[in-house]
Design a protein around this motif. Sequence first.
Motif, PDB file in Angstrom:
ATOM      1  N   LEU A 119       0.837  -1.197   0.000  1.00 39.30           N
ATOM      2  CA  LEU A 119       0.000   0.000   0.000  1.00 39.30           C
ATOM      3  C   LEU A 119       0.870   1.243   0.000  1.00 39.30           C
ATOM      4  O   LEU A 119       1.935   1.255   0.609  1.00 39.30           O
ATOM      5  N   SER A 120       0.404   2.293  -0.653  1.00 39.47           N
ATOM      6  CA  SER A 120       1.154   3.548  -0.604  1.00 39.47           C
ATOM      7  C   SER A 120       0.294   4.765  -0.910  1.00 39.47           C
ATOM      8  O   SER A 120       0.764   5.884  -0.765  1.00 39.47           O
ATOM      9  N   ALA A 121      -0.949   4.571  -1.328  1.00 37.57           N
ATOM     10  CA  ALA A 121      -1.823   5.697  -1.678  1.00 37.57           C
ATOM     11  C   ALA A 121      -2.730   6.057  -0.504  1.00 37.57           C
ATOM     12  O   ALA A 121      -3.264   5.177   0.177  1.00 37.57           O
ATOM     13  N   SER A 122      -2.924   7.325  -0.287  1.00 39.45           N
ATOM     14  CA  SER A 122      -3.870   7.787   0.716  1.00 39.45           C
ATOM     15  C   SER A 122      -5.278   7.379   0.292  1.00 39.45           C
ATOM     16  O   SER A 122      -5.604   7.355  -0.891  1.00 39.45           O
ATOM     17  N   GLY A 123      -6.111   7.014   1.255  1.00 38.96           N
ATOM     18  CA  GLY A 123      -7.485   6.602   0.949  1.00 38.96           C
ATOM     19  C   GLY A 123      -7.584   5.108   0.766  1.00 38.96           C
ATOM     20  O   GLY A 123      -6.774   4.347   1.296  1.00 38.96           O
ATOM     21  N   ASN A 124      -8.590   4.669   0.004  1.00 43.21           N
ATOM     22  CA  ASN A 124      -8.889   3.240  -0.158  1.00 43.21           C
ATOM     23  C   ASN A 124      -8.046   2.567  -1.227  1.00 43.21           C
ATOM     24  O   ASN A 124      -7.849   3.117  -2.303  1.00 43.21           O
ATOM     25  N   ASN A 154      -7.462   1.322   4.116  1.00 46.05           N
ATOM     26  CA  ASN A 154      -7.571   2.770   4.014  1.00 46.05           C
ATOM     27  C   ASN A 154      -6.421   3.401   4.780  1.00 46.05           C
ATOM     28  O   ASN A 154      -6.237   3.124   5.963  1.00 46.05           O
ATOM     29  N   LEU A 155      -5.647   4.245   4.091  1.00 48.06           N
ATOM     30  CA  LEU A 155      -4.512   4.940   4.700  1.00 48.06           C
ATOM     31  C   LEU A 155      -4.836   6.413   4.885  1.00 48.06           C
ATOM     32  O   LEU A 155      -5.452   7.035   4.010  1.00 48.06           O
ATOM     33  N   SER A 156      -4.371   6.981   5.988  1.00 49.38           N
ATOM     34  CA  SER A 156      -4.592   8.398   6.266  1.00 49.38           C
ATOM     35  C   SER A 156      -3.646   9.303   5.481  1.00 49.38           C
ATOM     36  O   SER A 156      -3.880  10.501   5.367  1.00 49.38           O
TER      37      SER A 156
END
Length: 109
Positions: free
Chosen positions: A17-22, A93-95
């Motif tokens: 993962l590396s993108a903000s959001g879903n 989901n990333l902040s």
Amino acid sequence: MSTAGTIVTPKYAALALSASGNTTVVAAVTSKKIRVLAAVFMAAGTVNLKFQTGTGGTDLTGLFYMVANTGASLPFNPAGWFETGSGVLLNANLSAAVAIGGCLTYIEV
């Protein structure tokens, strides 16, 4: 492994993962729930992670608060840590746009 008398085969998904959001972790499977049995993940920087069901994002977990080089491990839980709705994908989901790596084990029920 069996659930409700039916033999199920554990499956595996990498977390990159590396993108903000879903970000989709496991695609939806028709008429099946995705039940997460174990997971491990590490963050490259300060970020909050939560798992959600569906493209709109209904929370399945609370936030995992991480700083650089920290993470979490969800050891094997035969009952599962959380599961999606039927026929619905599993999201992370990333902040913030911070790299997180790891993997999870799941079954389709």
